[in-house]
Motif scaffolding. Structure first.
Motif, short mmCIF file in Angstrom:
data_model
loop_
_atom_site.label_atom_id
_atom_site.label_comp_id
_atom_site.label_asym_id
_atom_site.label_seq_id
_atom_site.Cartn_x
_atom_site.Cartn_y
_atom_site.Cartn_z
N LYS A 83 -6.69 33.40 -26.17
CA LYS A 83 -6.21 32.98 -27.48
C LYS A 83 -5.58 31.58 -27.41
CE LYS A 83 -5.47 37.36 -29.81
NZ LYS A 83 -4.51 38.27 -30.44
N LYS A 84 -4.82 31.34 -26.35
CA LYS A 84 -4.19 30.03 -26.16
C LYS A 84 -5.25 28.95 -25.98
CE LYS A 84 -0.85 27.10 -24.86
NZ LYS A 84 -1.28 25.83 -25.39
N LYS A 85 -6.26 29.23 -25.16
CA LYS A 85 -7.35 28.27 -24.95
C LYS A 85 -8.09 28.00 -26.26
CE LYS A 85 -8.18 29.36 -20.10
NZ LYS A 85 -9.11 29.99 -19.15
N SER A 86 -8.31 29.03 -27.03
CA SER A 86 -9.00 28.88 -28.31
C SER A 86 -8.21 27.98 -29.26
CB SER A 86 -9.22 30.25 -28.94
OG SER A 86 -9.87 30.13 -30.17
N GLU A 87 -6.90 28.20 -29.33
CA GLU A 87 -6.05 27.35 -30.17
C GLU A 87 -6.06 25.91 -29.68
OE1 GLU A 87 -4.49 27.78 -33.14
OE2 GLU A 87 -5.69 29.63 -33.08
N ASP A 88 -5.99 25.73 -28.37
CA ASP A 88 -6.03 24.38 -27.80
C ASP A 88 -7.34 23.69 -28.15
OD1 ASP A 88 -3.53 24.81 -26.71
OD2 ASP A 88 -4.27 25.13 -24.66
N LEU A 89 -8.44 24.41 -28.04
CA LEU A 89 -9.75 23.83 -28.37
C LEU A 89 -9.84 23.48 -29.86
CD1 LEU A 89 -12.19 25.97 -26.23
CD2 LEU A 89 -11.88 23.50 -26.08
N LYS A 90 -9.33 24.35 -30.71
CA LYS A 90 -9.36 24.06 -32.14
C LYS A 90 -8.55 22.80 -32.45
CE LYS A 90 -10.36 28.66 -33.90
NZ LYS A 90 -9.94 29.79 -34.71
N ASN A 91 -7.41 22.65 -31.79
CA ASN A 91 -6.60 21.45 -31.99
C ASN A 91 -7.33 20.21 -31.50
OD1 ASN A 91 -4.45 22.79 -33.21
ND2 ASN A 91 -3.45 23.20 -31.27
N LEU A 92 -8.03 20.32 -30.39
CA LEU A 92 -8.82 19.20 -29.90
C LEU A 92 -9.94 18.83 -30.87
CD1 LEU A 92 -9.04 20.03 -26.09
CD2 LEU A 92 -7.84 18.09 -27.14
N PHE A 93 -10.57 19.83 -31.46
CA PHE A 93 -11.60 19.56 -32.47
C PHE A 93 -11.01 18.82 -33.67
CE2 PHE A 93 -14.53 22.30 -30.30
CZ PHE A 93 -15.79 21.86 -30.72
N LYS A 94 -9.84 19.24 -34.11
CA LYS A 94 -9.18 18.55 -35.22
C LYS A 94 -8.90 17.10 -34.86
CE LYS A 94 -6.85 22.59 -37.10
NZ LYS A 94 -5.56 23.27 -37.29
N SER A 95 -8.41 16.89 -33.66
CA SER A 95 -8.10 15.54 -33.19
C SER A 95 -9.37 14.71 -33.09
CB SER A 95 -7.40 15.62 -31.83
OG SER A 95 -7.16 14.36 -31.32
N LEU A 96 -10.41 15.27 -32.54
CA LEU A 96 -11.68 14.57 -32.41
C LEU A 96 -12.22 14.18 -33.78
CD1 LEU A 96 -14.05 13.65 -30.58
CD2 LEU A 96 -15.02 15.93 -30.90
N LYS A 97 -12.18 15.10 -34.70
CA LYS A 97 -12.69 14.85 -36.05
C LYS A 97 -11.89 13.74 -36.74
CE LYS A 97 -14.91 16.17 -39.88
NZ LYS A 97 -16.32 16.13 -40.07
N SER A 98 -10.57 13.78 -36.61
CA SER A 98 -9.75 12.79 -37.32
C SER A 98 -9.72 11.43 -36.62
CB SER A 98 -8.33 13.32 -37.50
OG SER A 98 -7.71 13.49 -36.26
N ASN A 99 -9.95 11.39 -35.32
CA ASN A 99 -9.86 10.14 -34.58
C ASN A 99 -11.20 9.43 -34.38
OD1 ASN A 99 -7.08 10.42 -34.28
ND2 ASN A 99 -7.30 11.58 -32.40
N SER A 100 -12.28 10.08 -34.71
CA SER A 100 -13.60 9.48 -34.48
C SER A 100 -14.10 8.79 -35.74
CB SER A 100 -14.60 10.55 -34.06
OG SER A 100 -14.21 11.11 -32.83
N LYS A 101 -14.53 7.55 -35.60
CA LYS A 101 -15.06 6.82 -36.74
C LYS A 101 -16.49 7.23 -37.04
CE LYS A 101 -12.03 2.95 -36.12
NZ LYS A 101 -11.84 1.61 -35.71
#
Length: 129
Positions: free
Chosen positions: A87-105
């Motif tokens: 569950k912790k890994k899943s949350e971490d991955l979801k947060n990374l996806f959010k970061s990737l989506k918001s930081n990628s042009k």
């Protein structure tokens, strides 16, 4: 059976319910029934004894043995701890996806959605990423 008070008692009830969810089917029928009545439905020892038509001492013994068994199952198999880690890994991955989506042009959104759906076993549609 452990007699505990306050937060310790509540934590024990939560722990026993989690152990029952993961390993309850590995208990004997009598142990499972007594554990569910005691920990899930808050029956007293007397109520369980009456319902199962056994002595109060037999109920207490069944609960003690079941608690020992459930703790041993977790110690050997570690499914609850593994579930927490996943569950912790899943949350971490979801947060990374959010970061990737918001930081990628320039981002291949279709590919990102496919990766997301494979990793999280969810539909490609995710609104908060």
């Amino acid at each position: 059976m452990t007699l505990e008070y306050g937060d310790d008692m509540i934590e024990n009830v939560i722990k026993m319910n989690m152990l029952l969810d993961f390993y309850g089917k590995l208990l004997s029928e009598k142990q499972l029934k007594a554990m569910e009545m005691y920990y899930k439905y808050d029956y007293s020892l007397n109520e369980i004894a009456e319902e199962l038509n056994i002595s109060k001492q037999a109920v207490s013994n069944n609960l003690k043995r079941a608690e020992i068994n459930l703790n041993e199952f977790e110690n050997k198999l570690g499914l609850i701890e593994l579930n927490r880690e996943n569950k912790k890994k899943s949350e971490d991955l979801k947060n990374l996806f959010k970061s990737l989506k918001s930081n990628s042009k320039e981002l291949d959104d279709i590919t990102l959605r496919k990766i997301y759906s494979i990793i999280f076993n969810e539909e490609e549609v995710y609104y908060d990423i």
